[in-house]
Scaffold this motif. Structure first.
Motif, PDB file in Angstrom:
ATOM      1  N   SER A  86       0.767  -1.083  -0.088  1.00 13.34           N
ATOM      2  CA  SER A  86      -0.027  -0.117  -0.105  1.00 13.34           C
ATOM      3  C   SER A  86       0.869   1.304   0.037  1.00 13.34           C
ATOM      4  N   THR A  87       0.379   2.297  -0.594  1.00 13.85           N
ATOM      5  CA  THR A  87       0.898   3.719  -0.475  1.00 13.85           C
ATOM      6  C   THR A  87       1.142   4.037   1.084  1.00 13.85           C
ATOM      7  N   ALA A  88       0.189   3.847   1.829  1.00 15.93           N
ATOM      8  CA  ALA A  88       0.220   4.043   3.477  1.00 15.93           C
ATOM      9  C   ALA A  88       1.467   3.239   3.892  1.00 15.93           C
ATOM     10  N   SER A  89       1.773   2.019   3.380  1.00 21.57           N
ATOM     11  CA  SER A  89       3.031   1.250   3.984  1.00 21.57           C
ATOM     12  C   SER A  89       4.580   2.023   3.408  1.00 21.57           C
ATOM     13  N   LEU A  90       4.534   2.547   2.329  1.00 16.73           N
ATOM     14  CA  LEU A  90       5.758   3.304   1.901  1.00 16.73           C
ATOM     15  C   LEU A  90       5.796   4.496   2.643  1.00 16.73           C
ATOM     16  N   VAL A  91       4.550   5.223   2.973  1.00 14.68           N
ATOM     17  CA  VAL A  91       4.712   6.483   3.941  1.00 14.68           C
ATOM     18  C   VAL A  91       5.088   6.107   5.250  1.00 14.68           C
ATOM     19  N   GLN A  92       4.512   5.032   5.746  1.00 17.57           N
ATOM     20  CA  GLN A  92       5.009   4.456   6.978  1.00 17.57           C
ATOM     21  C   GLN A  92       6.560   4.633   7.078  1.00 17.57           C
ATOM     22  N   ASP A  93       7.213   3.709   6.123  1.00 11.23           N
ATOM     23  CA  ASP A  93       8.488   3.564   5.974  1.00 11.23           C
ATOM     24  C   ASP A  93       9.436   4.718   5.982  1.00 11.23           C
ATOM     25  N   TRP A  94       8.937   5.619   5.105  1.00 11.76           N
ATOM     26  CA  TRP A  94       9.685   6.750   4.968  1.00 11.76           C
ATOM     27  C   TRP A  94       9.555   7.658   6.038  1.00 11.76           C
ATOM     28  N   LEU A  95       8.373   7.697   6.607  1.00 13.76           N
ATOM     29  CA  LEU A  95       8.317   8.622   7.985  1.00 13.76           C
ATOM     30  C   LEU A  95       9.043   8.063   9.150  1.00 13.76           C
ATOM     31  N   ASN A  96       9.671   6.694   9.279  1.00  9.73           N
ATOM     32  CA  ASN A  96       9.853   5.966  10.175  1.00  9.73           C
ATOM     33  C   ASN A  96       8.947   5.784  11.344  1.00  9.73           C
ATOM     34  N   ALA A  97       7.645   5.622  11.030  1.00 13.02           N
ATOM     35  CA  ALA A  97       6.893   5.307  11.995  1.00 13.02           C
ATOM     36  C   ALA A  97       6.463   4.135  12.273  1.00 13.02           C
ATOM     37  N   SER A  98       7.352   3.564  13.077  1.00  9.33           N
ATOM     38  CA  SER A  98       7.674   2.118  13.445  1.00  9.33           C
ATOM     39  C   SER A  98       6.444   1.292  14.360  1.00  9.33           C
ATOM     40  N   HIS A  99       5.890   2.249  14.877  1.00  9.31           N
ATOM     41  CA  HIS A  99       4.486   1.690  15.703  1.00  9.31           C
ATOM     42  C   HIS A  99       3.326   1.587  14.831  1.00  9.31           C
ATOM     43  N   ALA A 100       3.227   2.098  13.548  1.00  7.84           N
ATOM     44  CA  ALA A 100       1.877   2.429  13.084  1.00  7.84           C
ATOM     45  C   ALA A 100       1.553   1.307  12.049  1.00  7.84           C
ATOM     46  N   GLY A 101       0.380   0.981  12.315  1.00  7.90           N
ATOM     47  CA  GLY A 101      -0.293   0.031  11.180  1.00  7.90           C
ATOM     48  C   GLY A 101      -0.654   0.895   9.825  1.00  7.90           C
ATOM     49  N   ALA A 102      -0.663   0.329   8.808  1.00  9.21           N
ATOM     50  CA  ALA A 102      -0.913   1.146   7.473  1.00  9.21           C
ATOM     51  C   ALA A 102      -1.766   0.402   6.519  1.00  9.21           C
ATOM     52  N   PHE A 103      -2.650   1.168   5.953  1.00  7.93           N
ATOM     53  CA  PHE A 103      -3.296   0.643   4.686  1.00  7.93           C
ATOM     54  C   PHE A 103      -4.069   1.693   3.988  1.00  7.93           C
ATOM     55  N   ASP A 104      -4.336   1.403   2.458  1.00  7.19           N
ATOM     56  CA  ASP A 104      -4.835   2.307   1.650  1.00  7.19           C
ATOM     57  C   ASP A 104      -6.507   1.900   1.665  1.00  7.19           C
ATOM     58  N   LEU A 105      -7.200   2.903   1.358  1.00  5.84           N
ATOM     59  CA  LEU A 105      -8.711   2.797   1.394  1.00  5.84           C
ATOM     60  C   LEU A 105      -8.931   3.447  -0.049  1.00  5.84           C
ATOM     61  N   SER A 106      -9.999   2.630  -0.770  1.00  2.88           N
ATOM     62  CA  SER A 106     -10.540   2.875  -1.888  1.00  2.88           C
ATOM     63  C   SER A 106     -12.004   3.311  -1.989  1.00  2.88           C
ATOM     64  N   ALA A 107     -12.269   4.618  -2.021  1.00  5.77           N
ATOM     65  CA  ALA A 107     -13.634   5.089  -2.194  1.00  5.77           C
ATOM     66  C   ALA A 107     -13.877   6.441  -2.992  1.00  5.77           C
ATOM     67  N   ALA A 108     -12.717   6.461  -4.076  1.00  3.42           N
ATOM     68  CA  ALA A 108     -12.668   7.418  -4.871  1.00  3.42           C
ATOM     69  C   ALA A 108     -12.483   8.723  -4.244  1.00  3.42           C
ATOM     70  N   CYS A 109     -13.414   9.583  -4.761  1.00  7.01           N
ATOM     71  CA  CYS A 109     -13.339  11.006  -4.167  1.00  7.01           C
ATOM     72  C   CYS A 109     -13.932  11.267  -2.685  1.00  7.01           C
ATOM     73  N   SER A 110     -14.791  10.109  -2.217  1.00  6.43           N
ATOM     74  CA  SER A 110     -15.250  10.247  -0.945  1.00  6.43           C
ATOM     75  C   SER A 110     -14.168   9.407   0.035  1.00  6.43           C
ATOM     76  N   GLY A 111     -13.048   9.081  -0.629  1.00  3.53           N
ATOM     77  CA  GLY A 111     -12.111   8.224   0.240  1.00  3.53           C
ATOM     78  C   GLY A 111     -11.689   8.906   1.539  1.00  3.53           C
ATOM     79  N   PHE A 112     -11.441  10.160   1.538  1.00  4.50           N
ATOM     80  CA  PHE A 112     -10.897  10.804   2.888  1.00  4.50           C
ATOM     81  C   PHE A 112     -11.858  10.784   3.669  1.00  4.50           C
ATOM     82  N   VAL A 113     -13.356  11.117   3.499  1.00  8.28           N
ATOM     83  CA  VAL A 113     -14.199  11.156   4.568  1.00  8.28           C
ATOM     84  C   VAL A 113     -14.221  10.002   5.183  1.00  8.28           C
ATOM     85  N   TYR A 114     -14.177   8.737   4.268  1.00  2.05           N
ATOM     86  CA  TYR A 114     -14.311   7.317   4.723  1.00  2.05           C
ATOM     87  C   TYR A 114     -13.126   6.865   5.672  1.00  2.05           C
ATOM     88  N   ALA A 115     -11.959   7.606   5.328  1.00  2.00           N
ATOM     89  CA  ALA A 115     -10.855   7.003   6.310  1.00  2.00           C
ATOM     90  C   ALA A 115     -10.756   7.893   7.427  1.00  2.00           C
TER      91      ALA A 115
END
Ligand code: ACO
Length: 409
Positions: free
Chosen positions: A106-135
């Motif tokens: 997932s893109t979220a996993s790449l961001v997690q790695d680049w941020l060094n967010a070593s305690h975070a779970g990460a996943f992408d969410l697909s709901a097109a233009c509504s995706g941000f509110v869903y997330a």
């Protein structure tokens, strides 16, 4: 001894409720600007038509070096800066996107790695233009339920990569960018008050990016619906009708769910698809159009990124104040739509100041993230090479033991 009244007093004391507040925000857009005149150089259209039908004047287009993940990373860094927290404080990273870097990872996993967010779970969410509110709803619910404390929610897109640049009815509409917020648990009342998420899959033929998913795995069926794989298509007029129907309905529902009246809303931050959709919603809701945040003229439709980008600019423009009621509303492919009411609480936007020590600690974490990933990959490769040398019994070499420990983490 006083007796407990079972009707009014619970058997066990109830913990005071936890609220989910936005405590950080950030956005990132590419530097390259594409104007309507630039587009009219390669498809039959013109600035006058685009501005009159959509309100869009220009959009940002990612350079070769930019991607959904790099834009998301930049927006995330800015959000962490405002929240003044460290990447290791994050419990969860969600990236809402229709243009992920890969199907997986997932893109979220790449961001997690680049941020060094070593305690975070990460996943992408697909709901097109509504995706941000869903997330944001998923993250807020997890915080309120007590399973996490801090979440990073990102909307990021490189729509320019999936547009059919010969199709004038879609290529004029979209742009690239990312927006992020940090959501955190708090005992201060407010934050995310209510959400309404909806979908109508019967509209799946109105707006889509067909790709080689499970349905197209058989080569003979690939692209059988007559549309180009990996390119977006849209029946604009039908999506327009759908949008003007659901935007006001769902804001109305979310407002009622929060125990409020539409007149209590101080600012609406809608998905930026078309200025005419906002005008229609304002008319139907009887809300002054000036209470609708709009930046569609400068960025076009950035899909899942449009709401967090508009939120960031609304804060920058000092259009959000303590205790204000903000309505977010997204709509798009699926078909999907979603509304959310937030009571702006901590912190007061203008009071944000990142502490110098935390900024340095974040920079160290970003810098070491690259080396940490590289060294992990390197150790895995060494591990593979040395597998032949692994003794069947007896002492395991020290380097191998280290790799084994890492893999178990
Ligand atoms: N330049 C000039 N003429 C054009 C263009 C263009 N770029 N695009 C279409 N036209 C023409 C059409 O060919 C048509 O010509 P005709 O009458 O000779 O056939 C005419 O303009 C009208 O076309 P419509 O599609 O009816 O135009 P409309 O007013 O509906 O505007 C638009 C089109 C802007 C796409 C509008 O339908 C819209 O905004 N739809 C909603 C999009 C949306 O909200 N998407 C959100 C979700 S996105 C997501 O989830 C990823």
């Amino acid at each position: 001894m006083a007796m407990r009244n079972p009707k009014t007093e619970p058997e066990y004391p109830i913990a005071s409720p936890t609220y989910a507040h936005v405590v950080g925000w950030g956005m990132a857009v590419p530097e390259n600007v594409m104007t309507n005149d630039d587009i009219s150089a390669f498809v039959e259209t013109n600035d006058e038509w685009i501005v009159a039908r959509t309100g869009i004047k220009e959009r940002r287009i990612a350079s070769e070096d930019e991607s959904t993940a790099t834009l998301a990373y930049k927006a995330a860094q800015r959000a962490l800066e405002i929240a003044d927290i460290l990447p290791i404080d994050l419990d969860l990273i969600v990236v809402a996107t229709s243009t992920p870097e890969n199907i997986f990872p997932s893109t979220a996993s790449l961001v997690q790695d680049w941020l060094n967010a070593s305690h975070a779970g990460a996943f992408d969410l697909s709901a097109a233009c509504s995706g941000f509110v869903y997330a944001l709803n998923m993250a807020a619910d997890s915080i309120r339920a007590g399973s996490i404390t801090t979440a990073l929610v990102i909307g990021s897109e490189t729509m320019s990569r999936i547009l059919d640049w010969q199709d004038r009815s879609t290529c004029i509409l979209f742009g690239d960018g990312a927006g992020a917020v940090v959501l955190q648990a708090s005992k201060v009342e407010g934050g995310v008050l209510s959400s309404v998420l909806r979908s109508d899959g019967a509209g799946c033929d109105l707006l889509a990016i067909p790709s080689v998913g499970s349905i197209d795995a058989d080569e003979s069926r690939a692209g059988s619906n007559g549309h180009q794989l990996f390119k977006m298509y849209m029946v604009g007029s039908e999506v327009f009708k759908f949008a003007t129907r659901v935007v006001n309905d769902s804001i109305d529902q979310a407002t009622k769910l929060a125990g409020l009246d539409v007149s209590d809303i101080d600012l609406v931050i809608p998905h930026q698809a078309n200025y005419r959709i906002l005008q229609s919603a304002a008319r139907k809701l009887k809300i002054d159009i000036n209470k609708f945040m709009s930046n569609v003229d400068r960025y076009g439709n950035t899909s899942a990124a449009s709401i967090p980008i508009a939120l960031c600019e609304a804060i920058e423009q000092k259009r959000i104040h303590d205790k204000d009621h903000i309505a977010l509303v997204g709509f798009g492919g699926g078909l999907t739509w979603a509304s959310m009411i937030i009571q702006w609480g901590i912190p007061e936007p203008s009071q944000q100041q990142s502490s110098l020590i935390n900024r340095q600690r974040r920079n160290i974490l970003y810098y070491t993230a690259k080396w940490r990933s590289r060294s992990r990959r390197w150790r895995r490769r060494v591990n593979k090479t040395m597998e032949y040398l692994r003794p069947k019994r007896g002492r395991v070499p020290r380097l191998l033991r280290k790799v084994d420990e890492d893999d178990r983490l």
